[in-house]
Design a protein around this motif. Sequence first.
Motif, PDB file in Angstrom:
ATOM      1  N   GLY A   1       0.785  -1.232   0.000  1.00  0.00           N
ATOM      2  CA  GLY A   1       0.000   0.000   0.000  1.00  0.00           C
ATOM      3  C   GLY A   1       0.815   1.280   0.000  1.00  0.00           C
ATOM      4  N   SER A   2       2.011   1.239   0.645  1.00  0.00           N
ATOM      5  CA  SER A   2       2.789   2.483   0.822  1.00  0.00           C
ATOM      6  C   SER A   2       3.182   3.133  -0.498  1.00  0.00           C
ATOM      7  N   TRP A   3       3.474   2.316  -1.524  1.00  0.00           N
ATOM      8  CA  TRP A   3       3.908   2.875  -2.811  1.00  0.00           C
ATOM      9  C   TRP A   3       2.832   3.803  -3.380  1.00  0.00           C
ATOM     10  N   PHE A   4       1.578   3.534  -3.003  1.00  0.00           N
ATOM     11  CA  PHE A   4       0.448   4.291  -3.558  1.00  0.00           C
ATOM     12  C   PHE A   4       0.240   5.580  -2.765  1.00  0.00           C
ATOM     13  N   LYS A   5       0.099   5.439  -1.457  1.00  0.00           N
ATOM     14  CA  LYS A   5       0.002   6.591  -0.541  1.00  0.00           C
ATOM     15  C   LYS A   5       0.342   6.078   0.849  1.00  0.00           C
ATOM     16  N   PRO A   6       1.042   6.898   1.656  1.00  0.00           N
ATOM     17  CA  PRO A   6       1.450   6.427   2.996  1.00  0.00           C
ATOM     18  C   PRO A   6       0.272   5.933   3.836  1.00  0.00           C
ATOM     19  N   GLU A   7      -0.913   6.506   3.634  1.00  0.00           N
ATOM     20  CA  GLU A   7      -2.059   6.104   4.471  1.00  0.00           C
ATOM     21  C   GLU A   7      -2.468   4.642   4.254  1.00  0.00           C
ATOM     22  N   PHE A   8      -1.992   4.026   3.170  1.00  0.00           N
ATOM     23  CA  PHE A   8      -2.339   2.614   2.922  1.00  0.00           C
ATOM     24  C   PHE A   8      -1.217   1.659   3.339  1.00  0.00           C
ATOM     25  N   ALA A   9      -0.274   2.158   4.113  1.00  0.00           N
ATOM     26  CA  ALA A   9       0.836   1.311   4.580  1.00  0.00           C
ATOM     27  C   ALA A   9       0.283   0.075   5.267  1.00  0.00           C
ATOM     28  N   GLY A  10       0.881  -1.074   4.955  1.00  0.00           N
ATOM     29  CA  GLY A  10       0.465  -2.320   5.602  1.00  0.00           C
ATOM     30  C   GLY A  10      -0.579  -3.100   4.826  1.00  0.00           C
ATOM     31  N   ALA A  11      -1.100  -2.538   3.737  1.00  0.00           N
ATOM     32  CA  ALA A  11      -2.052  -3.305   2.910  1.00  0.00           C
ATOM     33  C   ALA A  11      -1.336  -4.532   2.352  1.00  0.00           C
ATOM     34  N   ARG A  12      -2.043  -5.631   2.250  1.00  0.00           N
ATOM     35  CA  ARG A  12      -1.440  -6.888   1.774  1.00  0.00           C
ATOM     36  C   ARG A  12      -1.995  -7.264   0.410  1.00  0.00           C
ATOM     37  N   LEU A  13      -1.186  -8.022  -0.348  1.00  0.00           N
ATOM     38  CA  LEU A  13      -1.711  -8.607  -1.581  1.00  0.00           C
ATOM     39  C   LEU A  13      -2.663  -9.733  -1.207  1.00  0.00           C
ATOM     40  N   LEU A  14      -3.588 -10.008  -2.103  1.00  0.00           N
ATOM     41  CA  LEU A  14      -4.610 -11.026  -1.847  1.00  0.00           C
ATOM     42  C   LEU A  14      -4.330 -12.287  -2.644  1.00  0.00           C
ATOM     43  N   THR A  15      -4.705 -13.432  -2.105  1.00  0.00           N
ATOM     44  CA  THR A  15      -4.722 -14.637  -2.936  1.00  0.00           C
ATOM     45  C   THR A  15      -6.003 -14.613  -3.765  1.00  0.00           C
ATOM     46  N   PHE A  16      -6.043 -15.461  -4.791  1.00  0.00           N
ATOM     47  CA  PHE A  16      -7.274 -15.576  -5.574  1.00  0.00           C
ATOM     48  C   PHE A  16      -8.405 -16.042  -4.653  1.00  0.00           C
ATOM     49  N   GLN A  17      -8.049 -16.939  -3.712  1.00  0.00           N
ATOM     50  CA  GLN A  17      -9.076 -17.412  -2.773  1.00  0.00           C
ATOM     51  C   GLN A  17      -9.591 -16.270  -1.897  1.00  0.00           C
ATOM     52  N   ASP A  18      -8.697 -15.382  -1.440  1.00  0.00           N
ATOM     53  CA  ASP A  18      -9.141 -14.198  -0.675  1.00  0.00           C
ATOM     54  C   ASP A  18     -10.148 -13.402  -1.508  1.00  0.00           C
ATOM     55  N   ALA A  19      -9.814 -13.213  -2.785  1.00  0.00           N
ATOM     56  CA  ALA A  19     -10.675 -12.401  -3.665  1.00  0.00           C
ATOM     57  C   ALA A  19     -12.033 -13.081  -3.865  1.00  0.00           C
ATOM     58  N   ILE A  20     -12.015 -14.393  -4.056  1.00  0.00           N
ATOM     59  CA  ILE A  20     -13.275 -15.127  -4.217  1.00  0.00           C
ATOM     60  C   ILE A  20     -14.150 -14.924  -2.974  1.00  0.00           C
ATOM     61  N   ASP A  21     -13.539 -15.094  -1.810  1.00  0.00           N
ATOM     62  CA  ASP A  21     -14.311 -14.969  -0.566  1.00  0.00           C
ATOM     63  C   ASP A  21     -14.859 -13.556  -0.388  1.00  0.00           C
TER      64      ASP A  21
END
Length: 319
Positions: free
Chosen positions: A130-150
């Motif tokens: 998340g940080s590369w986008f804006k500091p306020e999104f620091a700590g955002a994680r990438l999702l698995t396809f299963q995360d996205a499905i859920d």
Amino acid sequence: MSAVHVLTRSLFPAALSLVLLAWTALHAQQAARAKEAIAHRGASAYRPEHTEAAYRLAMDQKVDFVEQDLGVTKDGQLICIHDDTLERTTNVATVFPDRSTTIALASRTPAKHWLVNDFTLAEIKRLDAGSWFKPEFAGARLLTFQDAIDLVRARPGFGMYPELKSPQLYKSRGIDQVKLFVDAVKKNGLERTDSLKKTPVIIQSFDEEAIHRVSVDLPAIPRVFLTSNDDDVAEPRLRALAKFATGIAPEKVVIARHPEMVARAHAAGLTVTSWTFRSDEKTEYADVAAEMSHFLYDLGIDALFTNNPDLFPRRAIRR
Ligand code: G3P
Ligand code: CA
């Protein structure tokens, strides 16, 4: 003249008008409903791409489909990420400074890259996406396809639009990305009629072989062939694609150069989708909403990928 004849003659025009009215209303409704917004990497104008925040905002903005570009980790997990590498959208270079590979990607000169496929899911889940986008999104994680499905399935009515990215790269590393994907779809029952009614799915790829394979393995799921190539919108090619694809998604410049291709594709039985419509791109249109309107309602495409689902223009077709 018989009474029956008189009755028929007087009622027929009224009945015909009613039928015509109903047909027009239905057609207009179908045409309006057919215009679909796909959140390009989520609502990526406002949130870091392919994060939970981006997917959730897209649904809050009433998008029709949320896109998942898919990559494969070292331990064979499908994850949602656009690039074949981690360095643009995560802090991998800081967390794993010694884990890069020098490789030429997309015919560029060899350079240091952190390939998705060189990292386990556990390692990737440690990265800040998340940080590369804006500091306020620091700590955002990438999702698995299963995360996205859920995530998407928890909100019935919203669809998924997974892209099989780089199946040839994975094949060169002994990985069958298409099989991993088909297995994940079947494990979740996403291809079942009852599931598709609640959570529509459309598969996309630039890789023709991948689209061909899913047409065999997942025939109930629509599949769209992506292209930036003008040759792909010629009539014989469209007819050939229609044998296994249900839609074509040319880059918007291709459609602008060949606007007549929309009618040709429809005649061949293919839907037409385009990409990518984004507010941060300078175009000849007043704004991105005007650009989307032109492609949807003047050129007649059916759907488009946008970073700005909130600006998607929904209305009946102008006639
Ligand atoms: O998948 C449609 C569009 O997203 C293709 O472009 O490079 O953003 O995946 P890309
Ligand atoms: Ca994509």
